[in-house]
Scaffold this motif. Structure first.
Motif, PDB file in Angstrom:
ATOM      1  N   ARG A 250       0.835  -1.203   0.000  1.00 21.58           N
ATOM      2  CA  ARG A 250       0.000   0.000   0.000  1.00 21.58           C
ATOM      3  C   ARG A 250       0.873   1.258   0.000  1.00 21.58           C
ATOM      4  O   ARG A 250       0.625   2.214  -0.750  1.00 21.58           O
ATOM      5  N   GLU A 251       1.885   1.247   0.832  1.00 17.14           N
ATOM      6  CA  GLU A 251       2.784   2.394   0.920  1.00 17.14           C
ATOM      7  C   GLU A 251       3.454   2.665  -0.422  1.00 17.14           C
ATOM      8  O   GLU A 251       3.548   3.817  -0.873  1.00 17.14           O
ATOM      9  N   GLU A 252       3.922   1.616  -1.075  1.00 10.49           N
ATOM     10  CA  GLU A 252       4.591   1.776  -2.361  1.00 10.49           C
ATOM     11  C   GLU A 252       3.646   2.341  -3.420  1.00 10.49           C
ATOM     12  O   GLU A 252       4.043   3.188  -4.231  1.00 10.49           O
ATOM     13  N   LEU A 253       2.391   1.897  -3.409  1.00 16.14           N
ATOM     14  CA  LEU A 253       1.433   2.390  -4.393  1.00 16.14           C
ATOM     15  C   LEU A 253       1.127   3.864  -4.176  1.00 16.14           C
ATOM     16  O   LEU A 253       1.098   4.658  -5.125  1.00 16.14           O
ATOM     17  N   ILE A 254       0.908   4.254  -2.923  1.00 15.89           N
ATOM     18  CA  ILE A 254       0.633   5.654  -2.622  1.00 15.89           C
ATOM     19  C   ILE A 254       1.840   6.525  -2.965  1.00 15.89           C
ATOM     20  O   ILE A 254       1.702   7.647  -3.485  1.00 15.89           O
ATOM     21  N   THR A 255       3.034   6.014  -2.729  1.00 18.93           N
ATOM     22  CA  THR A 255       4.248   6.759  -3.068  1.00 18.93           C
ATOM     23  C   THR A 255       4.326   7.004  -4.567  1.00 18.93           C
ATOM     24  O   THR A 255       4.704   8.090  -5.019  1.00 18.93           O
ATOM     25  N   ARG A 256       3.944   5.994  -5.371  1.00 18.51           N
ATOM     26  CA  ARG A 256       3.961   6.165  -6.829  1.00 18.51           C
ATOM     27  C   ARG A 256       2.956   7.210  -7.276  1.00 18.51           C
ATOM     28  O   ARG A 256       3.095   7.802  -8.337  1.00 18.51           O
ATOM     29  N   MET A 257       1.929   7.437  -6.456  1.00 13.08           N
ATOM     30  CA  MET A 257       0.947   8.475  -6.774  1.00 13.08           C
ATOM     31  C   MET A 257       1.439   9.867  -6.385  1.00 13.08           C
ATOM     32  O   MET A 257       0.769  10.866  -6.668  1.00 13.08           O
ATOM     33  N   GLY A 258       2.576   9.932  -5.714  1.00  9.31           N
ATOM     34  CA  GLY A 258       3.169  11.233  -5.428  1.00  9.31           C
ATOM     35  C   GLY A 258       3.146  11.682  -3.994  1.00  9.31           C
ATOM     36  O   GLY A 258       3.455  12.822  -3.696  1.00  9.31           O
ATOM     37  N   VAL A 259       2.779  10.783  -3.073  1.00  5.02           N
ATOM     38  CA  VAL A 259       2.708  11.145  -1.661  1.00  5.02           C
ATOM     39  C   VAL A 259       3.485  10.116  -0.853  1.00  5.02           C
ATOM     40  O   VAL A 259       3.381   8.907  -1.092  1.00  5.02           O
ATOM     41  N   GLU A 260       4.256  10.600   0.118  1.00  9.88           N
ATOM     42  CA  GLU A 260       4.962   9.692   1.013  1.00  9.88           C
ATOM     43  C   GLU A 260       4.170   9.575   2.312  1.00  9.88           C
ATOM     44  O   GLU A 260       3.837  10.580   2.942  1.00  9.88           O
ATOM     45  N   ILE A 261       3.877   8.328   2.680  1.00  8.82           N
ATOM     46  CA  ILE A 261       3.113   8.085   3.905  1.00  8.82           C
ATOM     47  C   ILE A 261       3.594   6.760   4.482  1.00  8.82           C
ATOM     48  O   ILE A 261       3.788   5.789   3.752  1.00  8.82           O
ATOM     49  N   ALA A 262       3.821   6.725   5.761  1.00  6.75           N
ATOM     50  CA  ALA A 262       4.361   5.523   6.399  1.00  6.75           C
ATOM     51  C   ALA A 262       3.347   4.379   6.350  1.00  6.75           C
ATOM     52  O   ALA A 262       2.131   4.589   6.485  1.00  6.75           O
ATOM     53  N   ALA A 263       3.852   3.157   6.171  1.00  5.19           N
ATOM     54  CA  ALA A 263       2.992   2.000   6.049  1.00  5.19           C
ATOM     55  C   ALA A 263       2.110   1.810   7.273  1.00  5.19           C
ATOM     56  O   ALA A 263       0.988   1.293   7.158  1.00  5.19           O
ATOM     57  N   ARG A 264       2.574   2.213   8.423  1.00  5.27           N
ATOM     58  CA  ARG A 264       1.776   1.978   9.637  1.00  5.27           C
ATOM     59  C   ARG A 264       0.476   2.775   9.623  1.00  5.27           C
ATOM     60  O   ARG A 264      -0.444   2.475  10.376  1.00  5.27           O
ATOM     61  N   PHE A 265       0.369   3.808   8.774  1.00  2.00           N
ATOM     62  CA  PHE A 265      -0.866   4.580   8.678  1.00  2.00           C
ATOM     63  C   PHE A 265      -1.811   4.025   7.616  1.00  2.00           C
ATOM     64  O   PHE A 265      -2.874   4.567   7.388  1.00  2.00           O
ATOM     65  N   LEU A 266      -1.388   2.930   6.960  1.00  2.00           N
ATOM     66  CA  LEU A 266      -2.190   2.363   5.880  1.00  2.00           C
ATOM     67  C   LEU A 266      -2.703   0.987   6.236  1.00  2.00           C
ATOM     68  O   LEU A 266      -3.177   0.266   5.405  1.00  2.00           O
TER      69      LEU A 266
END
Length: 266
Positions: A250-266
């Motif tokens: 999930r984290e990797e997919l969101i990062t590819r969309m242009g946002v960095e967010i820690a996996a623990r929040f997903l």
């Protein structure tokens, strides 16, 4: 107990079609269901602000055992599908977008798989059909392409959807436990599928019969990357996972969309 597919009082399968101002395509979708080789099928059409053309298409195409409902106002496909579920009488429910269609033997081929797993959600394969701007079938290589979901791991639905909503059958007994969310701007079908995933096992059926009609260069999803990302995060948060691998994906997919967010929040 196997469904009596000849019973007029209880259809085996209900096909729910939400529609909005696409009368010609709606007529094609309805016709593809009325021409099914399986008799015990009902159609439930829910029109969002139905036009006179939509009403005529429904009147000309639907049978006495089918249902047509036209609602005032622009309420969207989520509410149309929810209403269709409430009206459906079939043992199993499925959806068909108004601009898509089914092969004539699709439901008859799917029914044995439904009867073999009566408490499961069953998903099938599908075909992408390319069209020209005027709606005629495109010619040449790539104009027709079958898509198999046989090797897809169901657990990865927690990361991204890969099951088109028209490839999904679920038992009517689940309908009061799930609903499409009108508040989502997109991916409400994915959110709906995840609700089912929390309530029943998923089974793949090696059946191909849903046709997804596509116009060259056209895309159904015209949202910006940021809008898609927002809906992804919303769906992730309402469907938390404990599996660390899924969180990282999930984290990797969101990062590819242009946002960095820690996996623990997903």
């Amino acid at each position: 107990m196997p469904v009596d597919s000849t019973s007029p009082s209880r259809p085996a399968i209900s096909v729910i079609i939400p529609t909005h101002h696409r009368a010609e395509k709606l007529a094609r979708a309805i016709r593809s269901v009325t021409e099914q080789t399986l008799d015990a099928v009902e159609i439930v059409v829910c029109a969002d602000e139905g036009s006179a053309e939509t009403r005529r298409a429904a009147a000309d195409s639907l049978r006495p055992q089918d249902v047509f409902l036209s609602r005032p106002g622009m309420r969207g496909p989520a509410e149309s599908r929810n209403l269709g579920m409430r009206l459906a009488r079939g043992r199993w429910l499925c959806f068909l977008d108004d601009d898509d269609s089914m092969e004539a033997d699709f439901l008859a081929s799917a029914l044995p798989h439904l009867e073999a797993s009566p408490d499961s959600v069953v998903f099938t394969d599908y075909t992408v059909l390319q069209e020209t701007e005027d709606g005629t079938p495109a010619a040449g290589e790539g104009a027709r392409k079958e898509k198999s979901l046989a090797r897809k791991a169901v657990r990865f639905l927690n990361v991204m959807n890969f099951i088109p909503i028209s490839c999904l059958f679920f038992p009517r007994t689940l309908r009061d436990e799930v609903a499409f969310d009108p508040g989502l701007r997109s991916h409400e079908d994915w959110d709906f599928i995840l609700q089912l995933l929390h309530r029943a096992p998923f089974q793949h059926a090696p059946v191909t019969g849903t046709n997804y009609h596509r116009v060259y260069g056209d895309s159904r999803n015209r949202m910006t990357r940021q809008e898609r990302m927002s809906d992804f995060i919303s769906i992730y948060r309402r469907n938390p996972v404990a599996d660390e691998d899924l969180r990282k994906r999930r984290e990797e997919l969101i990062t590819r969309m242009g946002v960095e967010i820690a996996a623990r929040f997903l």
